[in-house]
Design an enzyme around this catalytic site. Sequence first.
Site, PDB file in Angstrom:
ATOM      1  CG  HIS A   1       4.496  -2.158   5.786  1.00 33.21           C
ATOM      2  ND1 HIS A   1       4.654  -2.234   7.158  1.00 33.21           N
ATOM      3  CD2 HIS A   1       3.162  -2.019   5.580  1.00 33.21           C
ATOM      4  CE1 HIS A   1       3.465  -2.144   7.739  1.00 33.21           C
ATOM      5  NE2 HIS A   1       2.555  -2.010   6.803  1.00 33.21           N
TER       6      HIS A   1
ATOM      7  NE  ARG B   1      -1.672  -4.329   7.035  1.00 35.53           N
ATOM      8  CZ  ARG B   1      -0.816  -4.874   6.178  1.00 35.53           C
ATOM      9  NH1 ARG B   1      -0.902  -6.161   5.886  1.00 35.53           N
ATOM     10  NH2 ARG B   1       0.132  -4.156   5.616  1.00 35.53           N
TER      11      ARG B   1
ATOM     12  CG  HIS C   1      -5.746  -1.971   8.915  1.00 32.58           C
ATOM     13  ND1 HIS C   1      -6.173  -2.513   7.728  1.00 32.58           N
ATOM     14  CD2 HIS C   1      -4.529  -1.421   8.655  1.00 32.58           C
ATOM     15  CE1 HIS C   1      -5.262  -2.282   6.790  1.00 32.58           C
ATOM     16  NE2 HIS C   1      -4.258  -1.633   7.325  1.00 32.58           N
TER      17      HIS C   1
ATOM     18  NE  ARG D   1      -1.826  -3.076   2.709  1.00 31.14           N
ATOM     19  CZ  ARG D   1      -0.682  -3.545   2.222  1.00 31.14           C
ATOM     20  NH1 ARG D   1      -0.685  -4.653   1.480  1.00 31.14           N
ATOM     21  NH2 ARG D   1       0.468  -2.933   2.467  1.00 31.14           N
TER      22      ARG D   1
ATOM     23  CE1 TYR E   1       1.057  -2.624  13.481  1.00 33.40           C
ATOM     24  CE2 TYR E   1       2.588  -2.508  11.642  1.00 33.40           C
ATOM     25  CZ  TYR E   1       1.300  -2.515  12.130  1.00 33.40           C
ATOM     26  OH  TYR E   1       0.245  -2.414  11.261  1.00 33.40           O
TER      27      TYR E   1
ATOM     28  CE  LYS F   1      -2.248   0.193   0.870  1.00 33.33           C
ATOM     29  NZ  LYS F   1      -1.994   1.271   1.836  1.00 33.33           N
TER      30      LYS F   1
END
Length: 297
Positions: free
Chosen positions: A269, A246, A243, A147, A278, A171
């Site tokens: 994730h 990515r 993004h 990110r 994806y 995150k």
Amino acid sequence: MNDLIEDFLHFLIVERGLSANTIKAYERDLHYFVSYMDVTKELTDPNTLERSDIVGFMAFARQEGKSPRSVARYIASLRSFFHYLMHDGKMSHDPMIQIETPKQAQGLPKVLNLDDVEKLLSSSDTSTPLGLRDQAMMEILYATGLRVTELVSLKMDDLHLHMGFIQTIGKGDKERIIPLGKTATTVLEKYLEEARPKLRRPKYRNDFVFLNHHGQGLTRQGFWKILKGIAKESGIEKPITPHTLRHSFATHLLENGADLRSVQELLGHADISTTQIYTHVTKLRLKDVYKQFHPRA
């Protein structure tokens, strides 16, 4: 209410370990709600809130032109805030009961093909220190799927180039280790040896990997400005966002046989359903290839 919001934000920082950007988003959402309530009725006690107040707020947000995505985020922020207040004994009931989150169409990620990736990665002016930095950032993003916040937060201690990987905190303060290919490693080493020393300034003794022309760590906004310039220089007509690389990283891995769990881990994730989007992209791209090259398509 403002004091309760401050307590909640402090809780998110200390107990949940959320990023500064996430905290700011919560703060904006909650103060937007309070500003609405200040007009409709004086709100000094959250226990006076009713479901009708939330419904009215949602209608107000839509009238102001807020997108379904924004309204959904407001509702999620309020839900978290009220749950915190109830758990802390400062609220006796939940005004969010039977409040449904607005449905929003989930758009597929925009992905570059390999030719466009090559154009983007080769569009920086590598005769200058800033150009070497920009090329290194583009290569790192495509090679790792970081990110942008993770990219600009990289410190020198996060680089383990002799072992072929970098580490990052994503995150939820989750650390992950990401392999770095030879091409990206070579470009990054060139930046570190030839460009970064020229960008450093004695008064700023920081160890951020990517520096701006003042010698300070690059910001997300600074990167976005750089990316727009590179995208324009590349001549790529598709819209390119921070993004995009990515998304391209993940899609190209899956197209070349990577398993979903590995891609999930590389992207950081928490839920594999986030990564599964994806697979839809790869199916659409395969359909395009079929239409283009099959004689009876």
